[in-house]
Scaffold this motif. Structure first.
Motif, PDB file in Angstrom:
ATOM      1  N   PRO A 177     -57.956 -54.092  69.274  1.00  0.00           N
ATOM      2  CA  PRO A 177     -56.829 -54.980  69.567  1.00  0.00           C
ATOM      3  C   PRO A 177     -56.681 -55.264  71.055  1.00  0.00           C
ATOM      4  N   ASN A 178     -56.847 -54.219  71.914  1.00  0.00           N
ATOM      5  CA  ASN A 178     -56.671 -54.372  73.358  1.00  0.00           C
ATOM      6  C   ASN A 178     -57.850 -53.706  74.066  1.00  0.00           C
ATOM      7  N   GLN A 179     -58.648 -54.520  74.737  1.00  0.00           N
ATOM      8  CA  GLN A 179     -59.796 -53.974  75.454  1.00  0.00           C
ATOM      9  C   GLN A 179     -59.470 -53.619  76.899  1.00  0.00           C
ATOM     10  N   LEU A 180     -58.296 -53.990  77.366  1.00  0.00           N
ATOM     11  CA  LEU A 180     -57.845 -53.652  78.718  1.00  0.00           C
ATOM     12  C   LEU A 180     -56.433 -53.107  78.604  1.00  0.00           C
ATOM     13  N   VAL A 181     -56.257 -51.829  78.966  1.00  0.00           N
ATOM     14  CA  VAL A 181     -54.975 -51.154  78.807  1.00  0.00           C
ATOM     15  C   VAL A 181     -54.573 -50.571  80.146  1.00  0.00           C
ATOM     16  N   GLY A 182     -53.352 -50.861  80.577  1.00  0.00           N
ATOM     17  CA  GLY A 182     -52.823 -50.319  81.822  1.00  0.00           C
ATOM     18  C   GLY A 182     -51.613 -49.450  81.563  1.00  0.00           C
ATOM     19  N   ALA A 183     -51.443 -48.425  82.406  1.00  0.00           N
ATOM     20  CA  ALA A 183     -50.321 -47.514  82.228  1.00  0.00           C
ATOM     21  C   ALA A 183     -50.005 -46.856  83.564  1.00  0.00           C
ATOM     22  N   PRO A 184     -48.732 -46.507  83.819  1.00  0.00           N
ATOM     23  CA  PRO A 184     -48.376 -45.768  85.035  1.00  0.00           C
ATOM     24  C   PRO A 184     -48.868 -44.329  84.949  1.00  0.00           C
ATOM     25  N   LEU A 185     -49.093 -43.745  86.075  1.00  0.00           N
ATOM     26  CA  LEU A 185     -49.487 -42.346  86.124  1.00  0.00           C
ATOM     27  C   LEU A 185     -48.371 -41.469  85.582  1.00  0.00           C
ATOM     28  N   GLY A 186     -48.754 -40.396  84.925  1.00  0.00           N
ATOM     29  CA  GLY A 186     -47.781 -39.449  84.399  1.00  0.00           C
ATOM     30  C   GLY A 186     -47.278 -39.778  83.012  1.00  0.00           C
ATOM     31  N   VAL A 189     -50.749 -42.296  77.174  1.00  0.00           N
ATOM     32  CA  VAL A 189     -51.391 -43.575  76.865  1.00  0.00           C
ATOM     33  C   VAL A 189     -52.129 -43.450  75.533  1.00  0.00           C
ATOM     34  N   THR A 190     -52.000 -44.469  74.669  1.00  0.00           N
ATOM     35  CA  THR A 190     -52.684 -44.491  73.375  1.00  0.00           C
ATOM     36  C   THR A 190     -53.580 -45.720  73.294  1.00  0.00           C
ATOM     37  N   ILE A 191     -54.841 -45.501  72.909  1.00  0.00           N
ATOM     38  CA  ILE A 191     -55.773 -46.607  72.684  1.00  0.00           C
ATOM     39  C   ILE A 191     -56.303 -46.500  71.254  1.00  0.00           C
ATOM     40  N   GLU A 192     -56.663 -47.668  70.663  1.00  0.00           N
ATOM     41  CA  GLU A 192     -57.014 -47.713  69.242  1.00  0.00           C
ATOM     42  C   GLU A 192     -58.250 -48.565  68.995  1.00  0.00           C
ATOM     43  N   CYS A 193     -59.011 -48.169  67.967  1.00  0.00           N
ATOM     44  CA  CYS A 193     -60.136 -48.964  67.440  1.00  0.00           C
ATOM     45  C   CYS A 193     -60.047 -48.956  65.920  1.00  0.00           C
ATOM     46  N   TYR A 194     -60.314 -50.106  65.313  1.00  0.00           N
ATOM     47  CA  TYR A 194     -60.336 -50.215  63.851  1.00  0.00           C
ATOM     48  C   TYR A 194     -61.792 -50.312  63.378  1.00  0.00           C
ATOM     49  N   VAL A 195     -62.168 -49.409  62.475  1.00  0.00           N
ATOM     50  CA  VAL A 195     -63.554 -49.327  61.996  1.00  0.00           C
ATOM     51  C   VAL A 195     -63.588 -49.652  60.509  1.00  0.00           C
ATOM     52  N   GLU A 196     -64.529 -50.534  60.128  1.00  0.00           N
ATOM     53  CA  GLU A 196     -64.819 -50.804  58.723  1.00  0.00           C
ATOM     54  C   GLU A 196     -66.272 -50.420  58.473  1.00  0.00           C
ATOM     55  N   ALA A 197     -66.493 -49.584  57.452  1.00  0.00           N
ATOM     56  CA  ALA A 197     -67.862 -49.129  57.163  1.00  0.00           C
ATOM     57  C   ALA A 197     -67.927 -48.584  55.752  1.00  0.00           C
ATOM     58  N   SER A 198     -69.103 -48.785  55.121  1.00  0.00           N
ATOM     59  CA  SER A 198     -69.389 -48.189  53.822  1.00  0.00           C
ATOM     60  C   SER A 198     -70.909 -48.059  53.683  1.00  0.00           C
ATOM     61  N   PRO A 199     -71.415 -46.845  53.500  1.00  0.00           N
ATOM     62  CA  PRO A 199     -70.712 -45.573  53.324  1.00  0.00           C
ATOM     63  C   PRO A 199     -69.864 -45.211  54.552  1.00  0.00           C
ATOM     64  N   LYS A 200     -68.992 -44.235  54.381  1.00  0.00           N
ATOM     65  CA  LYS A 200     -68.102 -43.826  55.459  1.00  0.00           C
ATOM     66  C   LYS A 200     -68.907 -43.493  56.702  1.00  0.00           C
ATOM     67  N   PHE A 240     -51.222 -39.164  81.878  1.00  0.00           N
ATOM     68  CA  PHE A 240     -52.275 -40.002  82.453  1.00  0.00           C
ATOM     69  C   PHE A 240     -52.360 -39.814  83.974  1.00  0.00           C
ATOM     70  N   GLN A 241     -53.574 -39.487  84.461  1.00  0.00           N
ATOM     71  CA  GLN A 241     -53.804 -39.259  85.880  1.00  0.00           C
ATOM     72  C   GLN A 241     -54.946 -40.149  86.373  1.00  0.00           C
ATOM     73  N   GLN A 242     -55.150 -40.125  87.695  1.00  0.00           N
ATOM     74  CA  GLN A 242     -56.176 -40.978  88.297  1.00  0.00           C
ATOM     75  C   GLN A 242     -57.566 -40.654  87.738  1.00  0.00           C
ATOM     76  N   LEU A 265     -59.329 -48.543  80.799  1.00  0.00           N
ATOM     77  CA  LEU A 265     -58.024 -47.987  81.090  1.00  0.00           C
ATOM     78  C   LEU A 265     -57.824 -47.980  82.601  1.00  0.00           C
ATOM     79  N   TYR A 266     -56.694 -48.582  83.051  1.00  0.00           N
ATOM     80  CA  TYR A 266     -56.448 -48.657  84.488  1.00  0.00           C
ATOM     81  C   TYR A 266     -55.003 -48.286  84.796  1.00  0.00           C
ATOM     82  N   GLU A 267     -54.755 -48.043  86.076  1.00  0.00           N
ATOM     83  CA  GLU A 267     -53.419 -47.639  86.514  1.00  0.00           C
ATOM     84  C   GLU A 267     -52.595 -48.866  86.881  1.00  0.00           C
TER      85      GLU A 267
END
Length: 368
Positions: A177-186, A189-200, A240-242, A265-267
């Motif tokens: 959903p988001n390939q560039l995520v920014g967050a303040p230090l401290g 931070v949560t990042i996500e990927c959605y995977v579709e596959a069969s077999p698992k 989240f730290q440097q 992921l950037y500050e």
């Protein structure tokens, strides 16, 4: 009284004697006026017409029909089992059942999602159920993967069903959903990927340094199952730290292939800090206001001097005093109450008196 099975002409019983060798058949009577033929544990071969005959002249007879019904039963050896098919392929599911009356077979999905019936002409029809012994799925997609139920019924309870699993195989696909995520230090931070596959697929995170990310005090790795073939990969970075700035790759592998995607992921600056402003000192504020008032009075006095021109003094200044006025300056008027004005001296008062005398001199000459 005699009993005969009409279709086979087999004699069942005469009077009190059972003639057939079927141990499940028996007879009974009541005062020799009412006779009964009993068949225990009825089987399908017992189905048919039965005739009772009275040995009179002429002979009298009566017919009766025994209908034996059988609840449905699925014939496993003639019914499909779990199947695997590549995405885009065709699968044919077969379900056969026996019973009496002849059962009918109905197909539906276990999750109650509509079936997609594709005609050879290319027309697609969505139905909640499909009736027939054979269900054909052409150009199958991953959304058609799941459990299918074939249900046999003929009005005689109970109905029976068989569960057939259709597995659609395809190589992994990742959506981010988001390939560039920014967050303040401290912060967390949560990042996500959605995977579709069969077999698992086997799913994991890797940093740009090549280090695999696993759950620890700094990281929390979770897998959330969204469907039979879809998983959400979640990586939470605590505090989240440097050193956490950089790229994180989510990777999925199965027997058909491997795929990965990257999240940067950037500050970003945190919330600005408020600078404390001490309250002003009332005494200082009054002093400033008084200074401004004095400056305003000086400007008014300067304006009068500019309009009237420079007024020369009468004679030399008093002994021991020396004060020079420029063109735009006049002495301050005396302070109220007779006291000296702040910022003035006694010599400036003398100079002020001289200016008044010079101003009155033309008026006195005119009176003479």
């Amino acid at each position: 009284v005699g009993w005969v099975k009409a279709d086979t002409k087999a004699i069942q019983a005469i009077h009190d004697h059972v003639i057939t060798h079927n141990p499940r058949v028996s007879v009974s009577h009541s005062d020799y006026s009412t006779w009964n033929l009993h068949v225990k544990n009825v089987q399908e071969e017992d189905r048919g017409m039965y005739m009772c005959q009275i040995n009179t002249d002429p002979m009298k007879s009566q017919m009766g029909y025994l209908d034996v019904v059988v609840p449905p039963d699925i014939i496993n050896e003639d019914t499909s089992g779990d199947v695997m098919v590549p995405e885009g392929g065709t699968v044919k599911l077969t379900c056969r059942a026996r019973g009496y009356p002849v059962p009918h077979v109905l197909w539906r999905r276990e999750d109650n999602v509509d079936l997609v019936i594709k005609e050879p002409s290319g027309v697609k029809t969505k139905v909640s159920s499909y009736q027939g012994e054979i269900l054909k799925l052409t150009k199958i997609t991953r959304s058609e993967m799941g459990a299918y139920l074939c249900i046999a019924s003929n009005g005689i309870p109970p109905s029976v069903s068989k569960r057939i699993m259709v597995n659609v195989h395809f190589h992994p696909v990742i959506q981010v959903p988001n390939q560039l995520v920014g967050a303040p230090l401290g912060t967390d931070v949560t990042i996500e990927c959605y995977v579709e596959a069969s077999p698992k697929s086997i799913n994991y995170w890797v940093r740009d340094t090549g280090e695999m990310v696993i759950s620890s005090e700094r990281y929390e790795v979770k897998m959330v199952v969204k469907s039979i073939f879809e998983v959400k990969m979640v990586l939470m970075i605590r505090n989240f730290q440097q050193r956490d700035v950089g790229s994180y790759r989510c990777i999925a592998k199965n027997s058909l292939g491997e795929v990965e995607s990257s999240i940067r992921l950037y500050e970003i600056p945190g919330p600005t800090r408020k600078v404390y402003q001490p309250p002003y000192d009332e005494e200082d504020y009054v002093d400033q206001y008084g200074s401004a008032e004095r400056e305003e009075e000086e400007e008014q006095s300067n304006t009068l001097v500019q309009r009237a021109g420079v007024i020369p003094t009468l004679g030399p200044p008093a002994l021991g005093t020396h004060h020079t006025y420029t063109e735009n300056q006049v002495p301050f008027p005396p302070a109220r109450g007779g006291g000296p004005r702040p910022g003035t001296s006694r010599s400036s008062d003398l100079q002020h008196g001289q200016v008044l005398i010079v101003g009155l001199l033309p008026f006195l000459l005119a009176l003479r």
